[in-house]
Scaffold this active site. Structure first.
Site, mmCIF file in Angstrom:
data_model
loop_
_atom_site.group_PDB
_atom_site.id
_atom_site.type_symbol
_atom_site.label_atom_id
_atom_site.label_comp_id
_atom_site.label_asym_id
_atom_site.label_seq_id
_atom_site.Cartn_x
_atom_site.Cartn_y
_atom_site.Cartn_z
ATOM 1 N N ARG A 107 78.684 45.124 -52.983
ATOM 2 C CA ARG A 107 77.657 45.407 -53.984
ATOM 3 C C ARG A 107 77.725 46.872 -54.418
ATOM 4 N NH1 ARG A 107 72.582 43.126 -50.639
ATOM 5 N NH2 ARG A 107 73.854 44.018 -48.948
ATOM 6 N N LYS B 184 73.299 49.675 -49.162
ATOM 7 C CA LYS B 184 73.046 49.615 -47.724
ATOM 8 C C LYS B 184 72.756 50.992 -47.162
ATOM 9 C CE LYS B 184 72.922 46.692 -45.343
ATOM 10 N NZ LYS B 184 71.682 45.935 -44.996
ATOM 11 N N TYR C 225 68.447 50.281 -49.544
ATOM 12 C CA TYR C 225 67.876 49.529 -48.431
ATOM 13 C C TYR C 225 68.120 50.330 -47.163
ATOM 14 C CZ TYR C 225 67.558 45.308 -51.340
ATOM 15 O OH TYR C 225 67.242 44.402 -52.318
ATOM 16 N N HIS D 200 65.920 49.628 -43.802
ATOM 17 C CA HIS D 200 65.607 48.796 -42.634
ATOM 18 C C HIS D 200 65.650 49.626 -41.354
ATOM 19 C CE1 HIS D 200 65.649 45.182 -45.070
ATOM 20 N NE2 HIS D 200 66.829 45.526 -45.551
ATOM 21 N N GLU E 5 63.093 48.262 -49.493
ATOM 22 C CA GLU E 5 62.267 47.218 -48.886
ATOM 23 C C GLU E 5 60.829 47.653 -48.665
ATOM 24 O OE1 GLU E 5 63.977 49.479 -45.378
ATOM 25 O OE2 GLU E 5 64.686 48.825 -47.354
ATOM 26 N N ILE F 100 68.135 35.511 -40.924
ATOM 27 C CA ILE F 100 68.037 36.369 -42.110
ATOM 28 C C ILE F 100 67.334 37.677 -41.764
ATOM 29 C CG2 ILE F 100 67.113 36.552 -44.461
ATOM 30 C CD1 ILE F 100 67.166 33.509 -44.621
ATOM 31 N N ALA F 101 66.481 37.647 -40.739
ATOM 32 C CA ALA F 101 65.688 38.818 -40.364
ATOM 33 C C ALA F 101 66.466 39.823 -39.528
ATOM 34 C CB ALA F 101 64.436 38.376 -39.604
ATOM 35 N N ASP G 39 68.309 42.245 -40.280
ATOM 36 C CA ASP G 39 68.153 43.620 -40.769
ATOM 37 C C ASP G 39 66.948 44.308 -40.143
ATOM 38 O OD1 ASP G 39 70.301 44.208 -42.394
ATOM 39 O OD2 ASP G 39 69.410 43.324 -44.177
#
Length: 364
Positions: A16, A74, A93, A95, A117, A266-267, A269
């Site tokens: 990305r 990221k 992002y 996290h 986020e 999925i969690a 991160d």
């Protein structure tokens, strides 16, 4: 005017890019410089010549990181910590609740960091997390179904029923954005779906969306344990904004699941919602725990970089322009910037402070 830097992502298989040529044009119209590292957009099919034509300068990694405002997808990797500076604003992002080393690197450098986020809109939604949540949710069911195939070590089952064989049981934790997308895809493939959440209202909304297909249950340890005994695919999509995800599947529960079952977190991160979760990469996404397979890729949407880049930049574009304009002011008010997480060696995210036992700015 500020200089906006766009480094190439260095995380494994992270294709990305944070800024597309269209956004370069908008930034240039505001009078900003845009410095794009050579090849930053190539895996998303946005090439250097397109950026040049839009008005960007194609530069080295060091020059892209040397900008006033650095745009990424990221969080900085360890190899990038040396690029962090006190006179720099980083928008990406992060996290951080699941990443103490990066938290400490940002604090030590004094970097002003803004976390996608943690940006909240006027309705209390998470507009910059939502696009990737949708994609991750859809991908979770897709990769889970593939991992269930026997050549991958899975149980060797289809999600949907065929004559003589029933549907597979899919359990989804979380009726938010990711969980709803995962459940919708699973239902569409004909699976027998159970969704858990702690909010009855969220379950009711999802039930309406799915036209009553699937079971919607309030999450309790006993109900979860019972459901997992027959679960062939489990998808963890639990989100607590800015904080570590709570554990909903214990190691003991996994031992009761069918042989060859698959768990997709999925969690991951945010630390993961399964006790046995550990981050994996797209080149080596799966590991075994007992007789089950875990898929815990921490940048799952990077598997579809073109789609993901279009989705995220569509959402972030207005915020990037807002931040660039704010940083152009003689004395920017950093506290008005969206998603403020660190600045000047101070931490502004309550969830991150709690996760790591660090002091929150403004507290004794």
């Amino acid at each position: 005017m500020v200089a906006v830097g766009v480094p190439r992502e260095v995380k494994i298989f992270e294709g990305r890019v944070a800024v597309v040529p269209q956004l370069v044009r908008q930034l240039r119209e505001q009078g900003h410089r845009v410095l794009v590292e050579s090849g930053a957009g190539s895996n998303s099919h946005h090439f250097d010549d397109e950026y040049r034509q839009a008005g960007a300068e194609i530069v080295s990694a060091a020059n892209a990181w040397g900008a006033d405002l650095v745009m990424k997808v990221k969080e900085p990797q360890a190899s990038e910590y040396g690029f962090l500076r006190a006179d720099q604003t980083l928008f990406t992002y992060l996290h951080l609740a699941a990443d103490r080393p990066c938290t400490e690197a940002l604090l030590a450098a004094g970097t002003t960091s803004l976390a996608y986020e943690e940006v909240v809109d006027e309705h209390g939604g998470l507009p910059l997390l939502a696009p990737m949540s949708r994609i991750a949710g859809r991908l979770a069911t897709q990769v889970g179904a593939e991992t269930l195939l026997a050549p991958h070590g899975g149980r060797g089952v289809l999600l949907g029923a065929v004559p003589g064989s029933g549907a597979s049981h899919v359990v989804v934790f979380g009726a938010g954005m990711s969980g709803s997308e995962a459940a919708e895809v699973a239902v569409g493939l004909g699976a027998d779906v159970t969704v858990f959440d702690t909010s009855q209202a969220a379950l009711d909304r999802l039930s309406t969306r799915l036209a009553g297909r699937g079971r919607m249950l309030l999450s309790t340890p006993d109900a979860v344990a019972e459901a997992l005994i027959s679960a062939e695919l489990v998808i963890g999509a639990v989100l607590v904004q800015g904080a570590r995800a709570p554990i909903v599947v214990t190691s003991e529960m996994v031992t009761t699941m069918p042989t060859g079952s698959v768990l997709v977190d999925i969690a991951v991160d945010q630390g993961g919602c399964f006790a046995d979760t550990r981050p994996t990469t797209l080149d080596d996404p799966v590991y075994r725990v007992g007789s089950s397979l875990f898929y815990c890729v921490s940048n799952m949407p990077a598997a579809v970089p073109r789609t993901s880049t279009e989705a995220i930049t569509h959402a972030t574009g207005p915020y990037v322009l807002q931040v660039a304009a704010a940083l152009s002011e003689p004395e920017p008010d950093l506290h008005r910037l969206p998603g403020l997480t660190t600045s000047g060696g101070r931490l502004y995210s309550p969830g991150v402070a709690e996760a790591h036992g660090l002091q929150l700015a403004g507290t004794a």
